[in-house]
Write an enzyme that holds these catalytic residues in place. Sequence first.
Site, PDB file in Angstrom:
ATOM      1  N   CYS A   1      73.327  50.128  30.867  1.00 51.52           N
ATOM      2  CA  CYS A   1      72.335  49.456  30.027  1.00 51.52           C
ATOM      3  C   CYS A   1      72.382  50.008  28.602  1.00 51.52           C
ATOM      4  O   CYS A   1      72.359  49.252  27.636  1.00 51.52           O
ATOM      5  CB  CYS A   1      70.940  49.642  30.617  1.00 51.52           C
ATOM      6  SG  CYS A   1      69.641  48.856  29.652  1.00 51.52           S
TER       7      CYS A   1
ATOM      8  N   HIS B   1      69.259  43.243  34.090  1.00 46.95           N
ATOM      9  CA  HIS B   1      69.249  44.698  33.962  1.00 46.95           C
ATOM     10  C   HIS B   1      70.399  45.256  34.796  1.00 46.95           C
ATOM     11  O   HIS B   1      70.659  44.775  35.899  1.00 46.95           O
ATOM     12  CB  HIS B   1      67.921  45.276  34.442  1.00 46.95           C
ATOM     13  CG  HIS B   1      66.757  44.858  33.605  1.00 46.95           C
ATOM     14  ND1 HIS B   1      66.451  45.475  32.412  1.00 46.95           N
ATOM     15  CD2 HIS B   1      65.849  43.867  33.769  1.00 46.95           C
ATOM     16  CE1 HIS B   1      65.387  44.893  31.889  1.00 46.95           C
ATOM     17  NE2 HIS B   1      64.995  43.915  32.688  1.00 46.95           N
TER      18      HIS B   1
END
Length: 118
Positions: free
Chosen positions: A34, A22
Site C-alpha cells: 500500500c 486495499h
Amino acid sequence: MITLKVDRDSSGKITGFLMEGHAGSGPHGFDLVCAGVSAVSFGALNAVEKLTSVELRVRQSPGGGFLQCSLPMDSGAGDLGEARLILEAMLVSMQTIEESYGKYIHIFDKGGTDHVET
C-alpha cells in the site's frame, strides 16, 4: 487487493486511471505494498502538477482505497504529452510492484496487455 485500471484512447495513449481497494499485505500502517503504490501514484500526480501546466481531474476517497485521475483533453499538446509520459512512468513502476506482489495488486491496461497475477 488493489486494482489499477488504465484508460487509453483509440490510439493507445493513456487518458487516465482508476485505482481501488486495499492491498492487505500487512497491518494498517505497516502495509508496504500500500505504501509503495500510494507513493508511486501520488508522486506521479504531483509531478504532473509541478512539471506541466496540465490540470488533472482527480477524485479520491478520504478514507483511502479509491483514486481516479483523468487527463483533460483541452490541454496544450506539448504539456499533455509530458503528462502522459509521467503517467506511463507511473504505470511502469506499478508493473514492477505487481511483478513482486501480484497477490496484492492487479493491473488492467485497456489497450495494453493485462498483467497476470503471480
